[in-house]
Design an enzyme around this catalytic site. Structure first.
Site, PDB file in Angstrom:
ATOM      1  N   ARG A   1       0.860  -1.181   0.000  1.00 18.33           N
ATOM      2  CA  ARG A   1       0.000   0.000   0.000  1.00 18.33           C
ATOM      3  C   ARG A   1       0.898   1.234   0.000  1.00 18.33           C
ATOM      4  NH1 ARG A   1      -2.389   0.833   5.446  1.00 18.33           N
ATOM      5  NH2 ARG A   1      -0.908   2.577   5.528  1.00 18.33           N
TER       6      ARG A   1
ATOM      7  N   HIS B   1      -3.865   4.357   4.452  1.00 17.09           N
ATOM      8  CA  HIS B   1      -4.971   3.393   4.496  1.00 17.09           C
ATOM      9  C   HIS B   1      -6.222   4.023   3.887  1.00 17.09           C
ATOM     10  CE1 HIS B   1      -7.700   0.324   5.963  1.00 17.09           C
ATOM     11  NE2 HIS B   1      -8.410   1.253   6.564  1.00 17.09           N
TER      12      HIS B   1
ATOM     13  N   TYR C   1       3.724   5.601  11.549  1.00 17.50           N
ATOM     14  CA  TYR C   1       4.055   4.222  11.910  1.00 17.50           C
ATOM     15  C   TYR C   1       4.973   3.501  10.915  1.00 17.50           C
ATOM     16  CZ  TYR C   1      -0.057   3.574   8.859  1.00 17.50           C
ATOM     17  OH  TYR C   1      -0.959   3.620   7.822  1.00 17.50           O
TER      18      TYR C   1
END
Length: 448
Positions: free
Chosen positions: A341, A345, A354
């Site tokens: 990805r 998100h 993160y």
């Protein structure tokens, strides 16, 4: 309960930032392909042995800062060219086109792409480019306040186009909320995907017109719907298959486990297509599984295959095989498309909280569109005129998407009360009256 979290965590160091990647140069169509998959498991025995699973299981101890730079369990190990046939690929990973655009042989899956013509290859490239352009436009529209939310597919174009083009019109597709490329392959107008994210409808298309179900927001539940539908297909004796899409995060859901059980026991003609994009929001894959995801199929009694999710040819071949297997009565298959990805998100997420940028950079070198373009150019299957025309078509698509979204009419605010109960209900009538009074209060203020 899915293993997903929005909590901030220290970014994980990229696996590719410390370990080198064996690089090869693109070859022309006349150069013999390297048999990099000679040691790969054939389709009938795609799942790995228990010994392999145990070997790949992570340590129970918490990873140290130094260990954080190592490859997570299940990530393809890039071996030396001498041991891997010159590609540096994991023998468990089905790959037909390397990140450098080099075509490699695979005796098991080559037959499924052998009939592809140069026009077909250009078509796959066009699909990925236009899907990425649409996705970028949707992201921009959300940033401009035209959409409430958007889930980008950036980086996953090959996984979606390859699998989408493997389906037949009579197959049925159950997506999540990110399968914009699959929707494109099922001839869904991309502007229809945006109504739900703008808040003007609940989907925007008839699922039965294109055999493409409405987007599912609830994580993992569509796998149950797909399994039940596939069981019905089998009872009807239809010559078709079902494919259910989900992500690595959804693989931790009980609904997915139940789907695997029912599909296996009833030998349902369904393909479970997991796009492992490495992150379930902020949770990395190694925090969700002790073994590679495709090996989970072994415990349910059906095959699992890991495919390079950034290789559109390999995804097309593996998905064709799995769908044909389902149609012929051989039951379910789990396909793990190993991809990444590239963006957030959703547009409400901040991945810099993160994960490190060097992880993204490492995966940019494996870009699905760039590798196919390299192959097309090296094989003389596309010229600059083709790419220029596609760029113009891409910009035209972006303009049309902007115009259609901004022209979408606002929904009737009272429509939400109309279809709650077939014969009406006193409580709904009361709520409608209260809402009408609330709406009228704004008119009183404006008229004062």
């Amino acid at each position: 309960m899915t293993v997903e979290s929005t909590a901030a965590r220290k970014p994980r160091r990229s696996a590719g930032s410390k370990t080198g990647t064996t690089r090869t140069t693109a070859q022309s169509a006349d150069t013999p392909a390297v048999d990099a998959q000679a040691t790969a498991a054939p389709p009938a025995t795609a799942t790995a042995t228990k010994a392999t699973a145990a070997k790949r299981a992570p340590s129970k101890r918490a990873p140290s800062k130094r260990a954080a730079a190592k490859k997570p369990p299940g990530e393809p190990v890039e071996k030396s060219a001498e041991k891997s046939g010159g590609t540096g690929a994991d023998p468990d990973l089905v790959q037909l086109l390397t990140p450098e655009g080099r075509r490699v042989k695979n005796a098991a899956y080559d037959p499924y792409v052998a009939a592809l013509t140069p026009d077909d290859l250009r078509g796959l490239y066009r699909d990925m480019v236009l899907t990425r352009r649409f996705d970028a436009e949707a992201t921009a529209l959300q940033r401009q306040g035209e959409l409430g939310l958007w889930a980008s597919l950036l980086g996953q174009e090959a996984a979606q186009i390859g699998s989408g083009r493997a389906t037949r019109p009579d197959d049925y597709v159950f997506p999540t909320y990110r399968e914009h490329g699959v929707a494109w392959c099922r001839d869904i107008d991309p502007t229809n995907l945006l109504g739900m994210f703008r808040g003007v409808n609940h989907g925007g298309w008839d699922p039965n017109t294109n055999n493409f179900h409405l987007y599912t927001i609830v994580i993992g539940s569509q796998t149950l719907h797909a399994t039940g539908y596939a069981m019905g297909v089998a009872k009807d004796g239809a010559d078709s298959a079902v494919i259910a899409y989900f992500g690595d995060g959804a693989s931790s859901q009980g609904d997915v486990a139940e789907s695997f059980t029912f599909a296996s026991v009833y030998n349902a003609p369904v393909v479970f297509f997991c796009q492992n994009n490495q992150w379930a929001i902020s949770e990395p894959t190694e925090r969700q599984t002790r073994v590679p995801l495709y090996q989970r199929a072994q415990g349910y009694g059906f095959p699992g295959v890991r495919v390079d999710g950034n290789d559109v040819l390999a995804v097309l071949a593996v998905t064709k095989w799995a769908l044909e297997r389902a149609r012929s009565g051989e039951g379910p298959t789990l396909v793990e498309a190993y991809t990444y990805r590239m963006g957030a998100h959703t547009t409400s997420d901040d991945p810099t909280r993160y994960r490190h940028d060097d992880e993204r950079v490492a995966w940019e070198a494996k870009d699905p569109i760039a590798r196919l373009r390299t192959y097309l150019e090296a094989s003389n299957h596309a010229d600059e005129g083709f790419f220029a025309e596609l760029e113009a078509e891409s910009e035209s698509l972006g303009r049309r998407v902007r115009e259609v979204v901004r022209a979408m009419p606002d929904p009737d605010p009272f429509a939400m009360f109309e279809h709650t109960y077939a014969d009406g209900h006193a409580l709904v009538d009361e709520e409608r009256a209260e809402f009408a009074a609330y709406q009228a209060s704004f008119a009183d203020v404006e008229g004062a």
